[in-house]
Design an enzyme around this catalytic site. Structure first.
Site, PDB file in Angstrom:
ATOM      1  N   ASP A 172       0.862  -1.181   0.000  1.00  0.00           N
ATOM      2  CA  ASP A 172       0.000   0.000   0.000  1.00  0.00           C
ATOM      3  C   ASP A 172       0.895   1.227   0.000  1.00  0.00           C
ATOM      4  OD1 ASP A 172      -1.757   2.186   0.740  1.00  0.00           O
ATOM      5  OD2 ASP A 172      -3.223   0.650   1.285  1.00  0.00           O
ATOM      6  N   ALA A 230     -11.794  -4.223  -7.933  1.00  0.00           N
ATOM      7  CA  ALA A 230     -11.701  -2.814  -7.547  1.00  0.00           C
ATOM      8  C   ALA A 230     -12.450  -1.936  -8.550  1.00  0.00           C
ATOM      9  CB  ALA A 230     -10.232  -2.412  -7.426  1.00  0.00           C
ATOM     10  N   ARG A 231     -11.744  -1.447  -9.550  1.00  0.00           N
ATOM     11  CA  ARG A 231     -12.344  -0.650 -10.609  1.00  0.00           C
ATOM     12  C   ARG A 231     -11.762  -1.108 -11.939  1.00  0.00           C
ATOM     13  NH1 ARG A 231     -15.755   0.355  -7.551  1.00  0.00           N
ATOM     14  NH2 ARG A 231     -16.635   2.359  -6.924  1.00  0.00           N
ATOM     15  N   GLU A 260     -18.032  -0.845 -18.615  1.00  0.00           N
ATOM     16  CA  GLU A 260     -19.041  -1.819 -18.188  1.00  0.00           C
ATOM     17  C   GLU A 260     -20.352  -1.689 -18.958  1.00  0.00           C
ATOM     18  OE1 GLU A 260     -19.162  -1.660 -13.893  1.00  0.00           O
ATOM     19  OE2 GLU A 260     -17.066  -2.329 -13.746  1.00  0.00           O
ATOM     20  N   HIS A 287     -19.695  -6.845 -11.884  1.00  0.00           N
ATOM     21  CA  HIS A 287     -19.486  -5.898 -10.775  1.00  0.00           C
ATOM     22  C   HIS A 287     -20.348  -6.280  -9.559  1.00  0.00           C
ATOM     23  CE1 HIS A 287     -18.165  -1.459 -10.032  1.00  0.00           C
ATOM     24  NE2 HIS A 287     -18.176  -2.137  -8.899  1.00  0.00           N
ATOM     25  N   ILE A 288     -20.227  -7.530  -9.135  1.00  0.00           N
ATOM     26  CA  ILE A 288     -21.071  -8.039  -8.043  1.00  0.00           C
ATOM     27  C   ILE A 288     -20.290  -8.420  -6.791  1.00  0.00           C
ATOM     28  CG2 ILE A 288     -22.889  -8.862  -9.585  1.00  0.00           C
ATOM     29  CD1 ILE A 288     -21.681 -11.709  -9.223  1.00  0.00           C
TER      30      ILE A 288
END
Length: 314
Positions: A172, A230-231, A260, A287-288
Site C-alpha cells: 500500500d 476494484a475498478r 461496463e 461488478h457483483i
C-alpha cells in the site's frame, strides 16, 4: 429547531429511511431525478446521498452549496470531485465498511472457482461431457498472494485467506507499518518476485487509471493469476488480453471492466473482450463482488453511523 435534511438521488435499500429518522434526519428520496433537476433541487439540503447516478462536482452544486456532506453509498469515490468538495468544506463520507465482507468472500470464492476449473467443469457436464483430467485444478494452499491496497477490502480478503495457509504479501503506497496476523507488508519489488496471485483493492484515481498494463504484468517473475474487484479502469482490457494470450497471466477474475456498458465498447475493447471470453481461464462477473443482500443493509448502517458522527460538529 427543525431537523436537518438530506437529498437522496439514487435508489436505496428501504432500511436507510428508518435509520436516518432514528438519528434525527429527514430524507427526501428522488431516485428518478435527473442531473439537471439536481442542480436546482439540492439547495436548502444539509446532505446529499448518492450511489452512482452522476458526478458530484462544481457544475452540479455550483458556487454556494448548502450541503455539508456528500455520502457515497459504496466504497469508491471516483464519481466525486474531491478537490471541489474540499474547497467548499463539504465532508465526504463513504461506506467501504459496508461491503468489505462481501468483497472478501467473493474474492476467495471466485479465485477458488478459477483455480478448480468449476465454471468450465460445470459447462462440460451440462453438455454431457464427464472429463476429470481436463478439469484437474490446483490448490490455493501454499501460494503467495500479493494484495495491492490494504484498506477495508484488502484486509477483508486477507482475513479470509487465513485458513488457506497462504503467504500473503500486501503493498500500500500510502500506508506503512500495517503488517498483522493476516499479511506481511511488502514493497512492490517483493511482490514482483514472489506473487502467484495478484488481487487489486485500490481506488480509481488519476494515479491508478491504467496502472495494470502489459509492461507492468511482465515485471512479475511468475506467471500470475490476476483478480480485479476494484475498478475496471485500473486494468487495460487490451493489455490483459495480450497478457493472457502470451501466458504472462495464466488466469484472471474480472468482476469489473474498463467499460461496463458492453454495447458501447470501442473496437479495441471489443477485440480484447472477444479474446478473453473464449478463454476457460478467465471468469467474468458484472461488478457483483460487493453486491449482496446483506451489504445493501450494511452500507446504510455505515453511512448513518458516519452521518450521526457529524452531528457532534454541526
Amino acid at each position: 429547531m427543525t431537523s436537518p435534511t438530506c437529498l437522496i438521488i439514487d435508489s436505496m435499500h428501504e432500511s436507510l429511511f428508518p435509520m436516518l429518522t432514528a438519528i434525527g434526519w429527514e430524507a427526501v428520496s428522488l431516485p428518478t431525478i435527473t442531473r439537471d433537476e439536481i442542480k436546482t433541487k439540492h439547495h436548502g439540503f444539509d446532505g446529499l446521498i448518492v450511489r452512482s447516478k452522476t458526478t458530484i462536482d462544481r457544475d452540479l452544486l455550483g458556487e454556494n452549496p448548502t450541503i455539508k456532506f456528500v455520502a457515497r453509498a459504496g466504497a469508491g469515490i471516483d464519481n466525486l470531485d474531491v478537490e471541489y468538495l474540499h474547497e467548499k468544506g463539504i465532508q465526504i463520507l463513504h461506506a467501504s465498511e459496508g461491503n468489505r465482507d462481501a468483497v472478501g468472500e467473493y474474492t476467495v470464492g471466485a479465485l477458488l472457482s478459477l483455480m478448480r476449473n468449476i465454471p468450465h467443469a460445470d459447462h462440460q457436464v451440462r453438455e454431457g461431457i464427464w472429463e476429470r483430467e481436463d478439469n484437474r485444478g490446483e490448490e490455493l494452499m501454499g501460494k503467495t498472494v500479493g494484495i495491492i491496497g490494504y484498506g477495508n477490502m484488502g484486509n477483508a480478503f486477507a482475513r479470509r485467506l487465513a485458513g488457506f495457509a497462504c503467504n500473503v504479501l500486501a503493498y500500500d503506497k500510502y500506508k506503512s507499518g500495517f503488517s498483522d496476523a493476516y499479511c506481511k507488508e511488502a514493497g512492490m519489488e517483493e511482490l514482483f518476485v514472489e506473487t502467484d496471485i495478484l488481487s487489486l483493492h485500490i481506488p480509481l484515481t488519476n494515479e491508478t487509471r491504467k496502472l495494470i498494463t502489459l509492461d507492468y504484468l511482465k515485471r512479475f517473475n511468475k506467471k500470475i493469476i490476476v483478480v480485479n474487484t476494484a475498478r475496471g479502469e485500473i486494468v487495460s482490457l487490451a493489455d490483459m488480453a495480450q497478457a493472457v494470450q502470451q501466458g504472462q497471466v495464466r488466469g484472471a477474475v474480472l468482476d469489473v471492466l474498463e467499460n461496463e456498458k458492453l454495447k458501447t465498447f470501442t473496437v479495441e475493447q471489443q477485440q480484447a473482450f472477444n479474446i478473453l471470453r473464449e478463454k476457460t481461464n478467465v471468469i467474468f462477473t458484472p461488478h457483483i463482488a460487493g453486491w449482496t443482500f446483506e451489504s445493501h443493509v450494511k452500507i446504510n448502517v455505515a453511512l448513518t453511523d458516519k452521518i450521526k458522527a457529524l452531528e457532534l460538529t454541526r
